[in-house]
Design a protein around this motif. Structure first.
Motif, PDB file in Angstrom:
ATOM      1  N   VAL A  93       2.903  -2.596 -12.916  1.00  0.00           N
ATOM      2  CA  VAL A  93       1.645  -2.111 -12.083  1.00  0.00           C
ATOM      3  C   VAL A  93       1.380  -2.844 -10.780  1.00  0.00           C
ATOM      4  CG1 VAL A  93      -0.522  -1.077 -12.098  1.00  0.00           C
ATOM      5  CG2 VAL A  93       0.850  -1.129 -14.102  1.00  0.00           C
ATOM      6  N   ALA A  94       1.426  -4.260 -11.055  1.00  0.00           N
ATOM      7  CA  ALA A  94       0.982  -5.101  -9.995  1.00  0.00           C
ATOM      8  C   ALA A  94       2.188  -5.152  -8.725  1.00  0.00           C
ATOM      9  CB  ALA A  94       0.994  -6.825 -10.246  1.00  0.00           C
ATOM     10  N   PHE A  95       3.293  -4.941  -9.208  1.00  0.00           N
ATOM     11  CA  PHE A  95       4.365  -4.716  -8.199  1.00  0.00           C
ATOM     12  C   PHE A  95       4.205  -3.353  -7.130  1.00  0.00           C
ATOM     13  CE2 PHE A  95       9.173  -3.538  -7.171  1.00  0.00           C
ATOM     14  CZ  PHE A  95       8.914  -4.300  -6.199  1.00  0.00           C
ATOM     15  N   LEU A  96       3.645  -2.463  -7.734  1.00  0.00           N
ATOM     16  CA  LEU A  96       3.617  -1.231  -7.189  1.00  0.00           C
ATOM     17  C   LEU A  96       2.239  -1.271  -6.359  1.00  0.00           C
ATOM     18  CD1 LEU A  96       3.995   1.597  -6.461  1.00  0.00           C
ATOM     19  CD2 LEU A  96       3.087   2.287  -8.463  1.00  0.00           C
ATOM     20  N   THR A  97       1.110  -1.750  -7.030  1.00  0.00           N
ATOM     21  CA  THR A  97      -0.163  -1.772  -6.154  1.00  0.00           C
ATOM     22  C   THR A  97       0.088  -2.795  -5.120  1.00  0.00           C
ATOM     23  OG1 THR A  97      -0.917  -3.691  -7.791  1.00  0.00           O
ATOM     24  CG2 THR A  97      -1.546  -1.256  -8.067  1.00  0.00           C
ATOM     25  N   SER A  98       0.774  -3.863  -5.134  1.00  0.00           N
ATOM     26  CA  SER A  98       1.075  -4.821  -3.976  1.00  0.00           C
ATOM     27  C   SER A  98       1.628  -4.116  -2.870  1.00  0.00           C
ATOM     28  CB  SER A  98       1.917  -5.998  -4.342  1.00  0.00           C
ATOM     29  OG  SER A  98       1.932  -6.864  -3.315  1.00  0.00           O
ATOM     30  N   LEU A  99       2.562  -3.329  -3.097  1.00  0.00           N
ATOM     31  CA  LEU A  99       3.370  -2.588  -2.115  1.00  0.00           C
ATOM     32  C   LEU A  99       2.380  -1.484  -1.542  1.00  0.00           C
ATOM     33  CD1 LEU A  99       6.798  -1.840  -3.619  1.00  0.00           C
ATOM     34  CD2 LEU A  99       6.462  -3.383  -1.778  1.00  0.00           C
ATOM     35  N   LEU A 100       1.586  -0.782  -2.137  1.00  0.00           N
ATOM     36  CA  LEU A 100       0.785   0.101  -1.593  1.00  0.00           C
ATOM     37  C   LEU A 100      -0.211  -0.445  -0.689  1.00  0.00           C
ATOM     38  CD1 LEU A 100       0.226   2.255  -4.514  1.00  0.00           C
ATOM     39  CD2 LEU A 100       1.518   3.063  -2.543  1.00  0.00           C
ATOM     40  N   ALA A 101      -0.780  -1.714  -0.988  1.00  0.00           N
ATOM     41  CA  ALA A 101      -1.969  -2.297  -0.309  1.00  0.00           C
ATOM     42  C   ALA A 101      -1.551  -2.998   0.944  1.00  0.00           C
ATOM     43  CB  ALA A 101      -2.741  -3.147  -1.217  1.00  0.00           C
ATOM     44  N   SER A 102      -0.233  -3.645   0.907  1.00  0.00           N
ATOM     45  CA  SER A 102       0.400  -4.413   1.993  1.00  0.00           C
ATOM     46  C   SER A 102       1.388  -3.883   2.720  1.00  0.00           C
ATOM     47  CB  SER A 102       0.623  -5.791   1.283  1.00  0.00           C
ATOM     48  OG  SER A 102       1.775  -5.574   0.388  1.00  0.00           O
ATOM     49  N   SER A 103       2.336  -3.035   2.478  1.00  0.00           N
ATOM     50  CA  SER A 103       3.137  -2.560   3.136  1.00  0.00           C
ATOM     51  C   SER A 103       3.117  -2.042   4.549  1.00  0.00           C
ATOM     52  CB  SER A 103       4.134  -1.453   2.205  1.00  0.00           C
ATOM     53  OG  SER A 103       4.750  -2.237   0.972  1.00  0.00           O
TER      54      SER A 103
END
Length: 234
Positions: A93-103
């Protein structure tokens, strides 16, 4: 000591140039920060995400942040295809949420709604709906990879109905690893490693001592008798 008028003019020009350079650098930094903010897919922080719903074809992955998180629990709860809640893999989940917030988007192109099929966006491979703590929702639809396989075509918060010209974002390929290519089993909390079983005491086996073989004492052989050498003839 009085300064000449020419010296004063030089000092004034130098101060003016220094001030102009400082103002230019400040404006340039602000412009770069503004461009980076505009290039981001979304404007929220990772901690603001309260719920994620992934639609992957006929499969559904729902992830909810625990309201009363306690040590020893996972931060997220998982529901696969509308089933019962179970602990989720916080790492996935952290891998996906990090992408959503920073990409950031590489760039944006415009296509008509009829052309979205060419990009795999008429039937997206993955659709992500994000609900924030404020109740605000965002949506990301992921299509196929680009011509050089280095990015994905995506729709970021697409309006409904679609306008005559649709903005298509080029997003990092990591989103494919985080959604489309991830097996459903990897969204679950991995089982704990098995505890080592207690080993029994090992009794050392007796070892036989070395056997000393008797050695025969050497027998002295008689020394040979020396015969007298013959006398030389005259």
């Amino acid at each position: 000591m009085k300064l000449k008028s020419s010296t004063l003019w030089i000092l004034a020009i130098a101060l003016g140039v220094a001030g102009g350079v400082a103002l230019f650098e400040t404006q340039s930094t602000q412009k770069q920060a503004q461009q980076q903010q505009q290039a981001k897919l979304f404007g929220f922080a990772e901690a603001d995400i309260q719920q994620l719903t992934l639609k992957l074809g006929d499969r559904t992955v729902q992830l909810d942040r625990r309201a009363n998180f306690q040590p020893g629990q996972t931060l997220w709860e998982l529901r696969l295809n509308g089933g019962a809640a179970e602990p989720a893999s916080d790492g996935a989940v952290a891998f996906l949420t990090s992408l959503l917030a920073s990409s950031q988007r590489d760039r944006t192109i415009e296509r008509s709604p009829a052309q979205l099929a060419e990009l795999g966006l008429d039937r997206p491979r993955a659709e992500i709906t994000m609900r924030l703590k404020t109740g605000q929702q965002h949506r990301l639809a992921i299509g196929q990879a680009g011509f050089d396989d280095s990015f994905l075509y995506a729709l970021v918060d697409p309006p409904q109905p679609l306008p005559g010209k649709v903005s298509v974002a080029l997003i990092p390929k990591d989103f494919q690893l985080a959604t489309v290519d991830r097996p459903l089993a990897e969204w679950k909390q991995p089982p704990p490693p098995p505890s080592p079983s207690p080993s029994g005491s090992v009794t050392p086996s007796p070892t036989a001592g070395p056997t000393v073989s008797p050695t025969a004492s050497p027998t002295a052989s008689p020394s040979p008798t020396t015969s007298p050498s013959p006398a030389a003839s005259p």
